[in-house]
Design an enzyme around this catalytic site. Sequence first.
Site, PDB file in Angstrom:
ATOM      1  N   GLU A 169      -4.583  -1.279   3.413  1.00  0.00           N
ATOM      2  CA  GLU A 169      -4.529  -0.192   2.629  1.00  0.00           C
ATOM      3  C   GLU A 169      -5.668   0.558   3.224  1.00  0.00           C
ATOM      4  O   GLU A 169      -7.153   0.002   2.497  1.00  0.00           O
ATOM      5  CB  GLU A 169      -5.219   0.241   1.410  1.00  0.00           C
ATOM      6  CG  GLU A 169      -3.287  -0.103   0.401  1.00  0.00           C
ATOM      7  CD  GLU A 169      -2.604   0.671   0.577  1.00  0.00           C
ATOM      8  OE1 GLU A 169      -2.076   2.081   1.886  1.00  0.00           O
ATOM      9  OE2 GLU A 169      -0.847   0.560   0.420  1.00  0.00           O
ATOM     10  N   SER A 204       8.552   2.914  -7.458  1.00  0.00           N
ATOM     11  CA  SER A 204       9.454   3.535  -6.351  1.00  0.00           C
ATOM     12  C   SER A 204      11.164   1.976  -6.307  1.00  0.00           C
ATOM     13  O   SER A 204      10.580   1.075  -6.463  1.00  0.00           O
ATOM     14  CB  SER A 204       9.210   3.407  -4.413  1.00  0.00           C
ATOM     15  OG  SER A 204       8.324   4.320  -4.637  1.00  0.00           O
ATOM     16  N   ARG A 215      -6.386   4.711  -7.164  1.00  0.00           N
ATOM     17  CA  ARG A 215      -4.968   3.988  -6.812  1.00  0.00           C
ATOM     18  C   ARG A 215      -4.219   3.382  -5.815  1.00  0.00           C
ATOM     19  O   ARG A 215      -3.271   2.414  -6.136  1.00  0.00           O
ATOM     20  CB  ARG A 215      -4.185   4.983  -7.589  1.00  0.00           C
ATOM     21  CG  ARG A 215      -3.634   6.074  -6.584  1.00  0.00           C
ATOM     22  CD  ARG A 215      -2.742   7.433  -6.424  1.00  0.00           C
ATOM     23  NE  ARG A 215      -3.216   8.197  -5.332  1.00  0.00           N
ATOM     24  CZ  ARG A 215      -2.340   7.886  -4.611  1.00  0.00           C
ATOM     25  NH1 ARG A 215      -0.575   7.537  -4.898  1.00  0.00           N
ATOM     26  NH2 ARG A 215      -1.642   9.216  -3.334  1.00  0.00           N
ATOM     27  N   HIS A 216      -5.537   2.424  -4.611  1.00  0.00           N
ATOM     28  CA  HIS A 216      -4.575   1.692  -3.462  1.00  0.00           C
ATOM     29  C   HIS A 216      -6.247   0.842  -3.669  1.00  0.00           C
ATOM     30  O   HIS A 216      -7.033   0.693  -3.895  1.00  0.00           O
ATOM     31  CB  HIS A 216      -5.087   2.786  -2.415  1.00  0.00           C
ATOM     32  CG  HIS A 216      -4.198   2.868  -2.452  1.00  0.00           C
ATOM     33  ND1 HIS A 216      -3.801   4.602  -2.180  1.00  0.00           N
ATOM     34  CD2 HIS A 216      -2.436   2.857  -2.766  1.00  0.00           C
ATOM     35  CE1 HIS A 216      -2.613   5.417  -2.268  1.00  0.00           C
ATOM     36  NE2 HIS A 216      -1.730   3.888  -2.114  1.00  0.00           N
ATOM     37  N   ARG A 227      -1.729  -5.561   0.461  1.00  0.00           N
ATOM     38  CA  ARG A 227      -1.326  -3.974   1.998  1.00  0.00           C
ATOM     39  C   ARG A 227      -2.790  -4.251   2.443  1.00  0.00           C
ATOM     40  O   ARG A 227      -3.596  -3.392   1.920  1.00  0.00           O
ATOM     41  CB  ARG A 227      -0.903  -3.000   0.735  1.00  0.00           C
ATOM     42  CG  ARG A 227       0.463  -3.289   0.260  1.00  0.00           C
ATOM     43  CD  ARG A 227       1.158  -2.106   0.116  1.00  0.00           C
ATOM     44  NE  ARG A 227       2.662  -2.210  -0.778  1.00  0.00           N
ATOM     45  CZ  ARG A 227       3.610  -2.095  -1.065  1.00  0.00           C
ATOM     46  NH1 ARG A 227       3.590  -0.503  -0.969  1.00  0.00           N
ATOM     47  NH2 ARG A 227       4.742  -2.076  -1.285  1.00  0.00           N
ATOM     48  N   GLU A 261       2.299   8.336  -9.026  1.00  0.00           N
ATOM     49  CA  GLU A 261       3.373   7.005  -9.064  1.00  0.00           C
ATOM     50  C   GLU A 261       3.196   5.792  -9.532  1.00  0.00           C
ATOM     51  O   GLU A 261       2.404   4.988  -9.372  1.00  0.00           O
ATOM     52  CB  GLU A 261       4.034   7.227  -7.444  1.00  0.00           C
ATOM     53  CG  GLU A 261       4.623   6.157  -7.199  1.00  0.00           C
ATOM     54  CD  GLU A 261       4.774   5.960  -5.714  1.00  0.00           C
ATOM     55  OE1 GLU A 261       4.532   6.928  -4.549  1.00  0.00           O
ATOM     56  OE2 GLU A 261       5.055   4.440  -5.314  1.00  0.00           O
ATOM     57  N   ARG A 295      -1.047   0.118 -11.512  1.00  0.00           N
ATOM     58  CA  ARG A 295      -1.175   1.325 -12.145  1.00  0.00           C
ATOM     59  C   ARG A 295      -0.096   1.639 -13.318  1.00  0.00           C
ATOM     60  O   ARG A 295      -1.183   2.642 -13.858  1.00  0.00           O
ATOM     61  CB  ARG A 295       0.044   2.032 -11.182  1.00  0.00           C
ATOM     62  CG  ARG A 295      -0.955   1.941  -9.259  1.00  0.00           C
ATOM     63  CD  ARG A 295      -0.681   2.859  -8.816  1.00  0.00           C
ATOM     64  NE  ARG A 295      -0.474   2.890  -7.247  1.00  0.00           N
ATOM     65  CZ  ARG A 295      -0.357   3.870  -6.380  1.00  0.00           C
ATOM     66  NH1 ARG A 295       0.617   4.376  -6.551  1.00  0.00           N
ATOM     67  NH2 ARG A 295      -0.769   3.352  -4.809  1.00  0.00           N
TER      68      ARG A 295
HETATM   69  P1  ATP Z   1       1.878   5.303  -2.273  1.00  0.00           P
HETATM   70  O1  ATP Z   1       2.267   6.103  -1.756  1.00  0.00           O
HETATM   71  O2  ATP Z   1       1.266   5.526  -3.737  1.00  0.00           O
HETATM   72  O3  ATP Z   1       0.739   4.521  -1.979  1.00  0.00           O
HETATM   73  P2  ATP Z   1       3.884   3.555  -1.596  1.00  0.00           P
HETATM   74  O4  ATP Z   1       4.785   4.508  -1.579  1.00  0.00           O
HETATM   75  O5  ATP Z   1       3.380   3.296  -0.539  1.00  0.00           O
HETATM   76  O6  ATP Z   1       2.720   3.662  -3.267  1.00  0.00           O
HETATM   77  P3  ATP Z   1       5.616   1.278  -3.097  1.00  0.00           P
HETATM   78  O7  ATP Z   1       5.955   0.613  -1.327  1.00  0.00           O
HETATM   79  O8  ATP Z   1       6.783   2.345  -3.107  1.00  0.00           O
HETATM   80  O9  ATP Z   1       4.288   2.104  -2.475  1.00  0.00           O
HETATM   81  O10 ATP Z   1       4.823   0.310  -4.103  1.00  0.00           O
HETATM   82  C1  ATP Z   1       5.717   0.275  -5.303  1.00  0.00           C
HETATM   83  C2  ATP Z   1       4.257   0.320  -6.264  1.00  0.00           C
HETATM   84  O11 ATP Z   1       4.578  -0.597  -5.959  1.00  0.00           O
HETATM   85  C3  ATP Z   1       4.637   1.185  -6.245  1.00  0.00           C
HETATM   86  O12 ATP Z   1       5.019   2.778  -6.801  1.00  0.00           O
HETATM   87  C4  ATP Z   1       2.607   1.009  -6.896  1.00  0.00           C
HETATM   88  O13 ATP Z   1       2.785   1.301  -8.493  1.00  0.00           O
HETATM   89  C5  ATP Z   1       2.628  -0.269  -6.674  1.00  0.00           C
HETATM   90  N1  ATP Z   1       1.662   0.086  -5.054  1.00  0.00           N
HETATM   91  C6  ATP Z   1       1.802  -0.021  -3.619  1.00  0.00           C
HETATM   92  N2  ATP Z   1       0.624  -0.023  -3.306  1.00  0.00           N
HETATM   93  C7  ATP Z   1      -0.531  -0.668  -4.227  1.00  0.00           C
HETATM   94  C8  ATP Z   1      -1.431  -0.293  -3.923  1.00  0.00           C
HETATM   95  N3  ATP Z   1      -2.319  -0.441  -2.995  1.00  0.00           N
HETATM   96  N4  ATP Z   1      -2.215  -0.553  -4.730  1.00  0.00           N
HETATM   97  C9  ATP Z   1      -1.334  -0.877  -6.372  1.00  0.00           C
HETATM   98  N5  ATP Z   1      -0.844   0.156  -6.808  1.00  0.00           N
HETATM   99  C10 ATP Z   1       0.367   0.019  -5.158  1.00  0.00           C
HETATM  100 MG    MG Z   2       6.576   4.525  -3.265  1.00  0.00          MG
END
Ligand code: ATP
Ligand code: MG
Length: 438
Positions: free
Chosen positions: A218, A364, A224-225, A216, A361, A412
Amino acid sequence: MSEVAIRTSKTLTPADADAEVVVQGWAQDVRNLGGISFLQLRDRYGIIQITAPRKKTAPEIMEVMASLPRESVVRVIGTAKASAQAKSGVEVLPTRMEVISAAAAPLPMGVIDKVNVEPDTRFNHRFMDLRKPELRAVFEIKSTVLNLIDMYLVDNGFVEVFTPKLVASGAEGGATLFELRYFDKCAYLAQSPQLYKQMLMSTGMDRVFEIGPAFRAEPSDTVRHVSEFISFDGEMAFIESQRDVQKMIEGCTQSVIKGVIEQCDHQLKVLGADVELPKAPYPIIPYEEAVEMVKAEGMKIALGDDLGTEGEKLLGEIMSRQGNDMYWIEEYPEEAKPFYIMEKDGTPYSYSFDLDYKGQEISSGGQREHRYDRLVARMEKKGLDPDSFTFYLEAFKFGMPPHGGWGLGVERFIQKMLDLPNIREAILFPRDRIRLIP
Ligand code: ATP
Ligand code: MG
């Protein structure tokens, strides 16, 4: 000639007293005190003390010890001796010492020095950073976590699958897609296995899981990202409701945490981490209630808003006061959730959930929309072009059972389990907006 036994700091014990042994590792610290020299030899498991009294040691060994650069790789042959001073109760008196690979000086960073090293310096020289046992312990625990996940899922009838990481379209929104050239086409790195694990639900493989990288882009710099993480995904067909999915994750996370407590005692001690098994069943907080709870604590938020980092943290504090480390937040507004999530008809909500661990989180999921027309309608509502998802939508046209699943960020989960300050501590070579090397 009798065979010389190879020992590590784990296998060398006072029972070896007077035996000839070989030990090898990194020269963590050398002290030359005139009449006696000491070498702290570090291997994967700990420290072996090499003790060289001048009177009993060959002069060439004393010479090697006098000029041995820290962190060199050394092989020592010697006699094991019970010792009250050595921590392990045993030390080695060297009869031969071989510098296999001398370390250059100065070191890019210290290994045992108590000075605070900048995170950037640490991650730039990660091979050296990871010589610290407490940092390496995290990765032994991570390996155990992944084994435990595997075991739990296989026990529950899941098939482990591998879906492509080079893909033609994203599932989690365009903003975080990494684009790349794929021969003469444009492709992306997979943000999640979402579309593929759902397609598998139409094949008869009714329970699948995957543990693999997710990418991703980000843009934000948070603890946490990262832009590459390990995602643990599962998908189950013929569910009655998303409760079936939640039960599976809860069983899995509890089994993993319990397994870590039982199997990683040594690593947890080295790390100084105190892991507690969360209270189960995990409380379920409907989204609406979660909003009320953080509002009551003074946060400015309206129904329909994202809880955000601040809301998640605040909710974590409230739940922690009640002794709950893990809890569900469910039935988010459908608007906030991706196209593949099922709407809760007659309400603005959806059959979705997050699993939060100590205010963050970690997973999901939810029930998916398996009805073709409704799925297409949801895509259009989200501004997506169904034509670019034909390969996926086709699987919904010829017999697709109701299904649901989850994505859980492995790092995470580990970050929260071990109370690590930053997700990067659970990744060997983290990737983010700034870091692509090493
Ligand atoms: P957040 O809102 O915290 O950025 P998200 O809701 O965008 O997360 P999801 O698409 O729901 O993330 O992805 C499922 C899981 O993958 C998340 O709950 C998290 O544990 C993990 N995750 C998502 N994006 C990242 C990231 N950039 N780095 C590390 N872990 C991630
Ligand atoms: Mg999520």
